[in-house]
Design an enzyme around this catalytic site. Sequence first.
Site, PDB file in Angstrom:
ATOM      1  N   CYS A  86       0.841  -1.203   0.000  1.00 63.06           N
ATOM      2  CA  CYS A  86       0.000   0.000   0.000  1.00 63.06           C
ATOM      3  C   CYS A  86       0.878   1.255   0.000  1.00 63.06           C
ATOM      4  CB  CYS A  86      -0.965  -0.051   1.175  1.00 63.06           C
ATOM      5  SG  CYS A  86      -2.341   1.102   1.031  1.00 63.06           S
ATOM      6  N   HIS A 194      -3.347  -5.774   1.124  1.00 64.21           N
ATOM      7  CA  HIS A 194      -2.641  -5.945   2.399  1.00 64.21           C
ATOM      8  C   HIS A 194      -2.514  -7.410   2.800  1.00 64.21           C
ATOM      9  CE1 HIS A 194      -2.398  -1.727   3.846  1.00 64.21           C
ATOM     10  NE2 HIS A 194      -3.350  -1.563   2.953  1.00 64.21           N
ATOM     11  N   GLU A 196      -0.673  -8.663   5.011  1.00 66.15           N
ATOM     12  CA  GLU A 196      -0.526  -8.809   6.476  1.00 66.15           C
ATOM     13  C   GLU A 196      -1.881  -8.885   7.169  1.00 66.15           C
ATOM     14  OE1 GLU A 196      -0.468  -6.052   4.920  1.00 66.15           O
ATOM     15  OE2 GLU A 196      -0.820  -4.287   6.181  1.00 66.15           O
TER      16      GLU A 196
END
Lengths: 222, 83
Positions: A86, A194, A196
Amino acid sequence: MKWGVLHFPGSNDERDTIYALESVLGYHARLLWHGDRNLADCDAIVLPGGFSYGDYLRCGALARFSPVMEAVADFAKSGGPVLGICNGFQVLCEAGLLPGALVQNRGLKFRCVPATLTVENNTTAFTLGYEDGAQAVIPIKHGEGCYVADQSTLAEIQDHGQIVFRYTSNPNGSIDDIAGVCNREGNVVGLMPHPEHAVDPLTGVTDGQPLFRSVDQWKQAA
Amino acid sequence: MDFVARVYVVPKPAILDPQGKAVETSLHSLGYEEVGDVRLGKYIEVKLSGDGAAGVEARVEEMCRRLLANEVIEDYRFDVETA
């Protein structure tokens, strides 16, 4: 293996990334401050999401000149695995470590949705763990994720397999549905979604796990 | 000598400018039907010192290339005046 997660003023996913790497995936991980001049012997680097330097001037434009980014550029040039997520992707583009740029979403709206991605190149440091052409559901949350590049750059990254992820349904107007790209060598990867946020079974999807695990394979092959 | 540089940064013609499009639509709905394309950019004022205009212009040019504009997506132009 030890991961380093950069922390710029205005980053906000650095602790989620540490949590994903340590508590879910079982790696060692540490924060690296933007003023640091070395990477503390980390084996892989993540530039996390957020709004570094308040997104002033352009997203990622000011973070690029942080002292730590010189060390990251050297690390990347020597083949070290570097992942930009991002805002981290925006920083890598501004730093010239990845081609193209990211601009405001075509629909002007901030998009926060699960996105289905196709893995277009499974030979990079962050995609070796996926089957070629695999699909992965990984959330996006951004207002400025529309990937742009001029025609010659686009042709060049197509020819060299530098398009790493594509959206199956384009959420932001990105050219050619591009969600993530890499450098020629495949050790530097940036993506707007994302991973994560897609590792812990508690929060639903775990399709981001192979992305981080890929680095083990990459290091073994090196 | 003190100078002021006025730097204008706009999205390249090939880059879609959704903010500009939204402003264009609003101007049309206010009745300004003569309005064509609207591009939204940035205006940056830089105060600086130097020995002469030529040297200052070279420095500002460098600032534009290195930071103030991203040439992948933006064009820039500037003028320099004594302050």
